[in-house]
Scaffold this motif. Sequence first.
Motif, PDB file in Angstrom:
ATOM      1  N   GLY A 211       0.749  -1.256  -0.069  1.00  0.00           N
ATOM      2  CA  GLY A 211      -0.010  -0.017   0.009  1.00  0.00           C
ATOM      3  C   GLY A 211       0.608   1.154  -0.028  1.00  0.00           C
ATOM      4  N   ASN A 212       0.275   2.104   0.567  1.00  0.00           N
ATOM      5  CA  ASN A 212       1.065   3.514   0.713  1.00  0.00           C
ATOM      6  C   ASN A 212       2.440   3.321   1.195  1.00  0.00           C
ATOM      7  N   ILE A 213       2.869   2.399   1.828  1.00  0.00           N
ATOM      8  CA  ILE A 213       4.065   2.282   2.712  1.00  0.00           C
ATOM      9  C   ILE A 213       4.669   1.069   1.726  1.00  0.00           C
ATOM     10  N   GLY A 214       6.068   1.132   1.322  1.00  0.00           N
ATOM     11  CA  GLY A 214       6.712   0.068   0.728  1.00  0.00           C
ATOM     12  C   GLY A 214       5.990  -0.265  -0.498  1.00  0.00           C
ATOM     13  N   TYR A 215       5.713  -1.427  -0.746  1.00  0.00           N
ATOM     14  CA  TYR A 215       5.299  -2.254  -2.211  1.00  0.00           C
ATOM     15  C   TYR A 215       3.860  -2.107  -2.546  1.00  0.00           C
ATOM     16  N   SER A 216       3.797  -2.009  -3.864  1.00  0.00           N
ATOM     17  CA  SER A 216       2.225  -1.833  -4.255  1.00  0.00           C
ATOM     18  C   SER A 216       1.574  -3.390  -4.279  1.00  0.00           C
ATOM     19  N   PHE A 217       0.233  -3.248  -3.620  1.00  0.00           N
ATOM     20  CA  PHE A 217      -0.421  -4.358  -3.237  1.00  0.00           C
ATOM     21  C   PHE A 217      -0.537  -5.252  -4.598  1.00  0.00           C
ATOM     22  N   ALA A 218      -0.686  -4.629  -5.479  1.00  0.00           N
ATOM     23  CA  ALA A 218      -1.167  -5.322  -6.916  1.00  0.00           C
ATOM     24  C   ALA A 218       0.255  -6.166  -7.169  1.00  0.00           C
ATOM     25  N   LYS A 219       1.228  -5.414  -7.202  1.00  0.00           N
ATOM     26  CA  LYS A 219       2.582  -6.186  -7.411  1.00  0.00           C
ATOM     27  C   LYS A 219       2.891  -7.301  -6.754  1.00  0.00           C
TER      28      LYS A 219
END
Length: 446
Positions: free
Chosen positions: A137-145
């Motif tokens: 999410g907003n922190i770190g990594y994209s959820f979809a990725k």
Amino acid sequence: MVKRIVILGAGESGVGAALLAKQQGYDVFVSDGGLIKENYKAELTESNIRFEESKHSEDEILDTDEVMKSPGIPEKNDLVKKIRAKGIPIISEIEFAYRYKGNSKIIAITGSNGKSTTTALTYHICKHGGADCAMVGNIGYSFAKQIAEDPKNLYVAEISSFQLDDIKTFRPDVAVLTNITEDHLDRYDYKMKNYIDSKFRIIMNQQPEDVFIYCLDDEITMKSFSDYPIKSTLAPFTMSKQLPQGAYLANAKMHLKWKSEEMQMNISDFAVKGKHNQYNTMAASLAATVVDIRKEKIREALQTFESLEHRMEPVATIRGVEFINDSKATNVNSTWFALESMEKPTILILGGVDKGNDYSLIKELVKDKVKAIVCMGVENRKIHEAFGDIVSLMVNTSTAQEAVQAAFHFANKGDVVLLSPACASFDLFKNYEDRGKQFKQAVKEL
């Protein structure tokens, strides 16, 4: 029939969604009005995903089944209006990722303040407790990725109100709402109600078997509570009373009660200090308990957590003057929390892009604790109007280096220089991380 999806914005969330969409067999087109970072371009090229930068080809964009837009693009945008007018559904990245989460569980965390710390802390506890999890999410990594490349059993997701605006079916197993204070009102027609509605969307699809964690002491949350049909199982946290279920502080101990389990822990054992972090700790501990992390693992994790960069981060002490980087304070309430935890005379570095700030919220604290204000922004008039009569030392600067030098000049041994800007950073910096890094670099050069 292959479904077409257009992705507006090629940042972390846009590229992540593009990769997942391609993997799931969509016909994908990515369009960014600005330049796309080299690393993102490489990822798109490698996956044979078509993209354009520095422009939007309207004909192509309006000929699609669905649009996923980056949370940074406001509804007022002309292209967004055209997409809406054509009746093409617009979704956010978390909505898209949610479709492909399989049997995994989601802890989703939102709120005006404390959400990054609460997310990082929840992830730290779950990881320490042996869960197969990722922080997204907003922190770190994209959820979809994350779902496309390395799916997990549990996702701990930090979610902004902008991402919640475009959900339809997204339903977290555990929803955490840390608090609601005025922020981003420029995106909500300056109406607080619209912003509150947006935050409460996190629970709109929850069912009785899902859990909603919220702060009983947060005035706006509690005032708005009855405006929404909440079906979730409730798990409140508070500092003001004992609870049969939830988390509360009493006699310098945190009490955690869930189902038939109960745990107690001394506040002095928490690795992160300050009243706001006690709230974050209660929220994170509750979330971990709900997903069955064992009590002793929670206890151990709370003692070993290291706080986040740019959030009340000690930088250095130079000639008896302590420097603290709280660049992540992009609204007045964040700065309130920072000032509230100050115990020494403070030189405050304030300013940046003001999102409709009400500085009266911190006036009392500034009066009590701040001996000088260093403004760091293009437009500082409002800060001067708010504090000119209570702080006699006030100066304008236009770089992190100037701001640090001015603050050091005002400081005596035993003082603190606190960068807690209460504003967004886009006037002088790329983002709050860039602002924090430049601040730290300037301190090292003193």
